[in-house]
Design a protein around this motif. Sequence first.
Motif, PDB file in Angstrom:
ATOM      1  N   ALA A 115     -44.166  76.409  27.471  1.00 31.01           N
ATOM      2  CA  ALA A 115     -45.180  75.608  26.783  1.00 31.01           C
ATOM      3  C   ALA A 115     -45.887  74.674  27.763  1.00 31.01           C
ATOM      4  CB  ALA A 115     -44.535  74.813  25.649  1.00 31.01           C
ATOM      5  N   GLY A 116     -45.113  74.032  28.654  1.00 30.63           N
ATOM      6  CA  GLY A 116     -45.720  73.147  29.642  1.00 30.63           C
ATOM      7  C   GLY A 116     -46.613  73.895  30.623  1.00 30.63           C
ATOM      8  N   TRP A 117     -46.162  75.076  31.064  1.00 40.52           N
ATOM      9  CA  TRP A 117     -46.942  75.888  32.001  1.00 40.52           C
ATOM     10  C   TRP A 117     -48.255  76.347  31.370  1.00 40.52           C
ATOM     11  CZ3 TRP A 117     -48.511  77.401  36.466  1.00 40.52           C
ATOM     12  CH2 TRP A 117     -49.051  78.670  36.668  1.00 40.52           C
ATOM     13  N   HIS A 118     -48.204  76.806  30.134  1.00 39.85           N
ATOM     14  CA  HIS A 118     -49.414  77.272  29.467  1.00 39.85           C
ATOM     15  C   HIS A 118     -50.406  76.131  29.260  1.00 39.85           C
ATOM     16  CE1 HIS A 118     -47.807  81.297  27.647  1.00 39.85           C
ATOM     17  NE2 HIS A 118     -47.373  81.082  28.874  1.00 39.85           N
ATOM     18  N   ARG A 119     -49.904  74.938  28.922  1.00 39.96           N
ATOM     19  CA  ARG A 119     -50.796  73.793  28.764  1.00 39.96           C
ATOM     20  C   ARG A 119     -51.445  73.425  30.090  1.00 39.96           C
ATOM     21  NH1 ARG A 119     -54.106  72.274  25.578  1.00 39.96           N
ATOM     22  NH2 ARG A 119     -52.573  72.864  23.997  1.00 39.96           N
ATOM     23  N   LEU A 120     -50.678  73.491  31.176  1.00 35.70           N
ATOM     24  CA  LEU A 120     -51.225  73.180  32.495  1.00 35.70           C
ATOM     25  C   LEU A 120     -52.332  74.162  32.871  1.00 35.70           C
ATOM     26  CD1 LEU A 120     -51.179  71.669  35.211  1.00 35.70           C
ATOM     27  CD2 LEU A 120     -49.364  73.236  35.948  1.00 35.70           C
ATOM     28  N   VAL A 121     -52.071  75.458  32.673  1.00 34.32           N
ATOM     29  CA  VAL A 121     -53.083  76.470  32.993  1.00 34.32           C
ATOM     30  C   VAL A 121     -54.333  76.278  32.142  1.00 34.32           C
ATOM     31  CG1 VAL A 121     -53.595  78.943  32.974  1.00 34.32           C
ATOM     32  CG2 VAL A 121     -51.383  78.141  33.797  1.00 34.32           C
ATOM     33  N   HIS A 122     -54.127  76.002  30.853  1.00 33.86           N
ATOM     34  CA  HIS A 122     -55.270  75.789  29.955  1.00 33.86           C
ATOM     35  C   HIS A 122     -56.117  74.609  30.419  1.00 33.86           C
ATOM     36  CE1 HIS A 122     -57.675  75.381  26.385  1.00 33.86           C
ATOM     37  NE2 HIS A 122     -57.188  74.171  26.156  1.00 33.86           N
ATOM     38  N   ASP A 123     -55.455  73.515  30.780  1.00 33.57           N
ATOM     39  CA  ASP A 123     -56.202  72.333  31.239  1.00 33.57           C
ATOM     40  C   ASP A 123     -56.947  72.608  32.538  1.00 33.57           C
ATOM     41  OD1 ASP A 123     -55.302  70.972  29.041  1.00 33.57           O
ATOM     42  OD2 ASP A 123     -53.664  69.943  30.096  1.00 33.57           O
TER      43      ASP A 123
END
Length: 458
Positions: A115-123
Motif C-alpha cells: 500500500a505504501g509503495w503504490h501510494r509513493l508511485v502514484h504521487d
Amino acid sequence: MLSLLTKGNLIRYQFVLVSGDVLIALGIFLVSHNFFPSQLDSLEGEIFIIPVLLMMSYMCGRYQTATPFNFKILFFSFLVILIGVFLHLIYSVDQAVAYPKVPVISLISFFLLQAGWHRLVHDLYKSRLLKQNIIVLGTGPIAEKVERLIQGDSDHYSLLGFISTPKDLVTVPQDKIVGSIENIVDIATGKAGEANSKANSIIIALTEKRGNPFMDQLISCKLNGIRIIEYPSFYEMLTGKIPIEDINPSWLVQSNGFLITPFLRRVKRCLDIIAASFLLIIISPFILPIILIIKWVSPGPVIYEQERVGLHGESFIIYKFRSMNVDAEKETGPVMNSSSDDNRTFPFGAFMRKTRIDELPQLINVLKGDMSFIGPRPERPAFVRQINEQTRFYNERHAIKPGITGWAQVMFRYGSNIGDSIEKLRYDLYYINNMSLVLDLVIVLETIKVVLFRKGSL
C-alpha cells in the motif's frame, strides 16, 4: 516498454508497481528465512506464495490505477493471507503448525508495504517532476483532438500552446496560439517564454501537411532533447488504439511496429499448441456434462459451426458450443449481435456466453492452426464486406491469425453493430502494431479477470 504505453501509460505504470511488489515480497521472505531459520527451513516454501500474492493483487485491481486501500482491497488481502497460510500448512505441516505467526506476519507486512509503495508511485506519477509539457504543431481539427487527449490525462501532460503554420486551418482559440513555425525552436526550448516553459515533446497535428517546409526547425528541436511525435502515435500512447480516420498507408509503413517476423509467428504457434493441449486436458472432465445439458435443454446439434474470415482473408470453420436456438437466424439472416443477453439464446446458452464456456471448442481451431489464443476476433464474411465498405485498413487485421481473446475484447464491449466493429478495429491495429509476448501476457491476465470477476469488456 515504451512501445506498450496504453491508457495513459497504464502498462508502464503496472510494470513499475509489479516490480516493486516482487522486490517487497522477496525482501520479506528473505528476512523471515534469515530471522526464523529453525521455523522456516526451506526458502522454497515461502517463495512459491509470491505468484499468488501478485495474481490476487492484479485481480482486485491493484495495478489498474492508484486504487485506494478500501474495503475491497482489505477483503482480498485477508483472503490472500488465509490462502497463503493454508498453502504454507500444506507445504510444511510441522513448521507451520508450530509457528503459524511467521507466514501471517509476513503476509500482513507485504500488504502494508505494498500500500505504501503504490501510494509513493502514484504521487510520483502525478508530481510536476514527471509531468510532460506539450507543444502542438498545428491549429486545426487534429490539433483540437490533441488538446482533448491532454485534458483527459492532465495528471501527466500539460499543454503549453499551439504553433501555427502558413497552410494549416485555424480552429483553436487564438489566445492559445503561442507562436508560428518560424520561432518554434525558441518557444520549445523555453528561450521565448517563461521559466519552466521548455517543452518535452512536440506533437505534429497538422490537417494539411503538404507545402510545409519546416523540417530544419523540427530537427533543431530534436537535437535540443525534445521528442517529435506524430498525432497518431500520441493518440496510440494515450488510448491503446489507433485513429484509423487520421492515418494513411505511409504512417503504417514508417511505424516502428507492424513488423510480424517469422520468429514471432513460430513462438506464438508453439505457445498456442502447448496452451491449447494443456487446457483441453484440464477441461476434459467437464465436456461430457456440458454436451448432455445442451442436448437436454435445447434439441439440436451440440457444436455450432460457422464460417469466419481468418489469416490473409481466408475462410475457415469456427467451432463453438451451440448457445442459440436452432435456426435462430432463419428469418433474419446474419445478425451482428453476439451479446450474452441476445434473445436468440436459450437460458443455458446465455450462461455459457457469460462464462465463455461456449468458446471452449475453439481450442480445436487453435490446434488446427486456424486460430491463435490471442488476436483479433474472426468476423463473418458478410460483415467483413460491410465493414470494408465503410472504413479503411480492415483487411490489415487479417495479417495475423484471429484469436479466442484479444486486445479489443478486453478493452471494448460486445460488438453489436458496424460502428462497434470499426472501434474494435482501432484496438486490433494497436495490437498488431505492438504485438509482443509481454502484451499477450497482459491480455491473458485481463481475460482471466473478465471471466472470473465479470470485469472489463470481453
